[in-house]
Design a protein around this motif. Structure first.
Motif, PDB file in Angstrom:
ATOM      1  N   ALA A   1       0.813  -1.216   0.000  1.00  0.00           N
ATOM      2  CA  ALA A   1       0.000   0.000   0.000  1.00  0.00           C
ATOM      3  C   ALA A   1       0.848   1.268   0.000  1.00  0.00           C
ATOM      4  CB  ALA A   1      -0.927   0.007   1.215  1.00  0.00           C
ATOM      5  N   PHE A   2       2.159   1.134   0.157  1.00  0.00           N
ATOM      6  CA  PHE A   2       3.044   2.302   0.235  1.00  0.00           C
ATOM      7  C   PHE A   2       3.326   2.828  -1.163  1.00  0.00           C
ATOM      8  CE2 PHE A   2       7.452   4.062   1.152  1.00  0.00           C
ATOM      9  CZ  PHE A   2       6.952   5.217   1.750  1.00  0.00           C
ATOM     10  N   GLY A   3       2.962   4.076  -1.414  1.00  0.00           N
ATOM     11  CA  GLY A   3       3.006   4.659  -2.751  1.00  0.00           C
ATOM     12  C   GLY A   3       4.306   4.477  -3.516  1.00  0.00           C
ATOM     13  N   PRO A   4       5.449   4.872  -2.949  1.00  0.00           N
ATOM     14  CA  PRO A   4       6.705   4.730  -3.703  1.00  0.00           C
ATOM     15  C   PRO A   4       6.999   3.298  -4.136  1.00  0.00           C
ATOM     16  CG  PRO A   4       7.011   6.223  -1.855  1.00  0.00           C
ATOM     17  CD  PRO A   4       5.629   5.637  -1.707  1.00  0.00           C
ATOM     18  N   HIS A   5       6.653   2.332  -3.300  1.00  0.00           N
ATOM     19  CA  HIS A   5       6.852   0.932  -3.676  1.00  0.00           C
ATOM     20  C   HIS A   5       5.975   0.572  -4.873  1.00  0.00           C
ATOM     21  CE1 HIS A   5       8.196  -0.067   0.715  1.00  0.00           C
ATOM     22  NE2 HIS A   5       9.144   0.520   0.017  1.00  0.00           N
ATOM     23  N   LYS A   6       4.711   1.028  -4.847  1.00  0.00           N
ATOM     24  CA  LYS A   6       3.805   0.719  -5.955  1.00  0.00           C
ATOM     25  C   LYS A   6       4.247   1.422  -7.232  1.00  0.00           C
ATOM     26  CE  LYS A   6      -0.516  -0.041  -5.458  1.00  0.00           C
ATOM     27  NZ  LYS A   6      -1.964   0.090  -5.218  1.00  0.00           N
ATOM     28  N   LEU A   7       4.848   2.598  -7.091  1.00  0.00           N
ATOM     29  CA  LEU A   7       5.357   3.279  -8.286  1.00  0.00           C
ATOM     30  C   LEU A   7       6.481   2.473  -8.921  1.00  0.00           C
ATOM     31  CD1 LEU A   7       5.421   5.675 -10.214  1.00  0.00           C
ATOM     32  CD2 LEU A   7       6.958   6.830  -8.607  1.00  0.00           C
ATOM     33  N   LEU A   8       7.386   1.949  -8.091  1.00  0.00           N
ATOM     34  CA  LEU A   8       8.437   1.086  -8.615  1.00  0.00           C
ATOM     35  C   LEU A   8       7.832  -0.158  -9.264  1.00  0.00           C
ATOM     36  CD1 LEU A   8      11.388   0.283  -8.976  1.00  0.00           C
ATOM     37  CD2 LEU A   8      11.345  -0.678  -6.652  1.00  0.00           C
ATOM     38  N   GLY A   9       6.811  -0.716  -8.631  1.00  0.00           N
ATOM     39  CA  GLY A   9       6.127  -1.861  -9.219  1.00  0.00           C
ATOM     40  C   GLY A   9       5.529  -1.512 -10.568  1.00  0.00           C
TER      41      GLY A   9
END
Length: 261
Positions: A62-70
């Motif tokens: 749910a953490f935005g920066p991680h999802k952006l990398l995904g």
């Protein structure tokens, strides 16, 4: 000085013409070629989805920066489809432009969508099976795979539909932008941001889900088949609405003249 305008990006009106011409060519592909290219596209999107699953291993999804990398790594799928050449159901929503102008028939459009959808399913599910045999789903990646499929199965129909519509608006916009580019690097950059955004926002892509659900089953997600089918139905309808209606028809009426009678 020599005119170097051949390197300039195409404008929207020219893109509309190119998209319509490509839609005609897609509709008239031989059946076997269409199906093989659709299998490839399903596998290509599956590779992007697998990469996303690996990137999200061991972190808070749910953490935005991680999802952006995904989202960045998930973009691999559409890069392979566009640059490598393959037939993707969600992107083929743009073929509606040619159908509205009666340059392809409704049966040709439905034939293409049906064959490509089934081919995408075969390619995505087949790749998931290969990952299951690889052993990569036995560890943290498998835990992520199970959580992803469980979250998707829990979506209510209205949620799945609108997430599908918003998703394919971005996917079709990404493909639209690739027609503006005249270089491979330009096409990759055109894909990167819209696709990263849809992953970051948690939207729903039917062909990606064709990979995520089998991947989840192989990781013991316990998702009932009926829930997966329900998700795919509503997400697919949303994908059609967002791509065909939200992008294809809007640009057709904006740049290709008066509405068809």
């Amino acid at each position: 000085m020599k005119d170097d305008s051949s390197h300039d990006a195409y404008g929207p009106a020219k893109i509309a013409l190119l998209v319509e011409d490509v839609g005609i060519a897609k509709a008239r592909l031989p059946l076997f070629q269409m199906f093989v290219l659709a299998i490839l596209a399903g596998a290509f999107i599956g590779f992007g989805a697998a990469a996303y699953s690996a990137v999200m291993s061991g972190i808070d999804p749910a953490f935005g920066p991680h999802k952006l990398l995904g989202g960045v790594v998930f973009s691999l799928g559409l890069v392979l489809v566009v640059v490598g050449g393959a037939e993707l159901f969600t992107g083929n929503a743009l073929m509606v432009m040619a159908a509205v102008d009666r340059r392809i028939t409704a049966p040709e459009l439905l034939r293409s969508w049906t064959v490509v959808y089934l081919g995408n399913l075969a390619g995505a599910a087949g790749l998931a099976l290969a990952f299951g045999f690889s052993g990569l789903l036995d560890g943290p990646m498998g835990e992520v795979a199970a959580r992803i499929s469980q979250a998707k199965a829990a979506l209510q129909p209205v949620e799945a539909f609108f997430r599908g519509a918003l998703c394919n608006a971005l996917v079709c916009l990404a493909i639209w932008l690739t027609f503006a580019a005249r270089t491979v690097s330009g096409k990759i950059l055109a894909i990167l941001w819209p696709i990263s955004a849809f992953v970051l926002l948690g939207l729903e892509h039917s062909v990606a889900n064709m990979y995520f659900f089998p991947q989840g089953w192989l990781a013991a997600s316990g998702v009932p088949v009926g829930d997966a089918v329900r998700n795919l139905v509503w997400v697919t309808l949303g994908n059609i609405a967002g791509g065909a209606g939200g992008v294809a028809l809007a640009y057709r009426f904006a740049y290709l003249g008066k509405p068809a009678r």
